[in-house]
Scaffold this motif. Sequence first.
Motif, PDB file in Angstrom:
ATOM      1  N   PRO A  92      -0.191   7.920  -0.045  1.00 56.30           N
ATOM      2  CA  PRO A  92      -0.742   6.637   0.418  1.00 56.30           C
ATOM      3  C   PRO A  92      -2.229   6.534   0.083  1.00 56.30           C
TER       4      PRO A  92
ATOM      5  N   TYR B   2      -3.263   8.362   6.476  1.00 54.68           N
ATOM      6  CA  TYR B   2      -3.457   6.929   6.724  1.00 54.68           C
ATOM      7  C   TYR B   2      -2.332   6.349   7.566  1.00 54.68           C
ATOM      8  N   PHE B   3      -1.085   6.705   7.281  1.00 57.82           N
ATOM      9  CA  PHE B   3       0.044   6.238   8.072  1.00 57.82           C
ATOM     10  C   PHE B   3       0.407   7.295   9.108  1.00 57.82           C
TER      11      PHE B   3
ATOM     12  N   ASN C 280       0.837  -1.202   0.000  1.00 55.56           N
ATOM     13  CA  ASN C 280       0.000   0.000   0.000  1.00 55.56           C
ATOM     14  C   ASN C 280       0.868   1.246   0.000  1.00 55.56           C
ATOM     15  N   ARG C 281       1.875   1.273  -0.816  1.00 56.30           N
ATOM     16  CA  ARG C 281       2.735   2.452  -0.950  1.00 56.30           C
ATOM     17  C   ARG C 281       3.310   2.906   0.393  1.00 56.30           C
ATOM     18  N   ILE C 282       3.799   1.962   1.195  1.00 61.07           N
ATOM     19  CA  ILE C 282       4.477   2.362   2.427  1.00 61.07           C
ATOM     20  C   ILE C 282       5.788   3.012   2.036  1.00 61.07           C
ATOM     21  N   GLN C 283       5.959   4.238   2.460  1.00 63.22           N
ATOM     22  CA  GLN C 283       7.069   5.041   1.958  1.00 63.22           C
ATOM     23  C   GLN C 283       8.397   4.640   2.579  1.00 63.22           C
TER      24      GLN C 283
ATOM     25  N   SER D  29       4.230  14.031  -1.006  1.00 64.00           N
ATOM     26  CA  SER D  29       3.861  12.844  -1.777  1.00 64.00           C
ATOM     27  C   SER D  29       2.921  13.157  -2.933  1.00 64.00           C
TER      28      SER D  29
ATOM     29  N   SER E 265      -6.803   8.485  -2.101  1.00 66.43           N
ATOM     30  CA  SER E 265      -5.610   9.023  -1.447  1.00 66.43           C
ATOM     31  C   SER E 265      -5.953   9.517  -0.045  1.00 66.43           C
TER      32      SER E 265
ATOM     33  N   TYR F 200       6.081   6.578   9.398  1.00 65.72           N
ATOM     34  CA  TYR F 200       6.960   7.192   8.414  1.00 65.72           C
ATOM     35  C   TYR F 200       8.379   7.294   8.950  1.00 65.72           C
TER      36      TYR F 200
ATOM     37  N   TYR G 109       9.643   1.472   6.026  1.00 67.17           N
ATOM     38  CA  TYR G 109       8.912   0.312   5.549  1.00 67.17           C
ATOM     39  C   TYR G 109       9.230  -0.964   6.313  1.00 67.17           C
TER      40      TYR G 109
END
Length: 248
Positions: free
Chosen positions: A20, A32-33, A1-4, A13, A28, A38, A42
Amino acid sequence: NRIQPKGFDVAASVARISEPVNPVTHVSDLGYFSAEEYAGGYDDQQVTIAPQATRIELSLYYQGTSREYVEFLRDQINGTGNTLASPTPSGEADAYVIQSDPFFGQLKAWGNTIWDLWRHNHGLDGSGVAVDGIVPLAMTEETYYAPLVLGVTSSPSVAIINQPYSWDGLSVSGGRSPYVYAVVDGALPNGMTLDPQTGVISGASTSIAIAYFTVEVTDASAETATVPLQIAVQGAYVCGACHRAQGF
């Protein structure tokens, strides 16, 4: 899920087309995170374990996919892709932000890393590994068990000399079955034994005494736990008045 990647600035982003996505709403979601996720990156994940859990099973999967898609990702991350048109349908002037973005420019090595991993897991590098289709491949698994604890549900009852006796009050939790029980200190009353598989103490004692001993349980991982116990053996009760009434 596009964990940065670790240290990524979520505020930037949107400009990088990498915000995310909420898995419930599928849109979008910059919130969410959490900031902690962050900051950790990851590879830092936290899970709350249920209070009554006795074991934790972890599996790490490699999600297989098509060769074409992995080649596409490799080329886009390497900055050599040319399949996307600029400007993009959503309005971004440059579809290949990674080629000019200072932050993502430091991550270009991931393109070849992803490609090498795909080749290895599909046996294309001479390793002998073979993954059919695009199903996930379990790369490693681990199981963690709760600490082994040995206790009792009730204290051992009093035994009567030369009469059958049985006590099954041992209680074990945690650890990994099967369990093996043994007396490791002191001794059971004469004539009694401990079943190594069930932990039941039974038999008929041949002498009046108080026996002090320690029972140890060992699980399948060779972890151990102990509990101290005692069993009192008393003489048979004789009713003198009853005997006299019957002429004894």
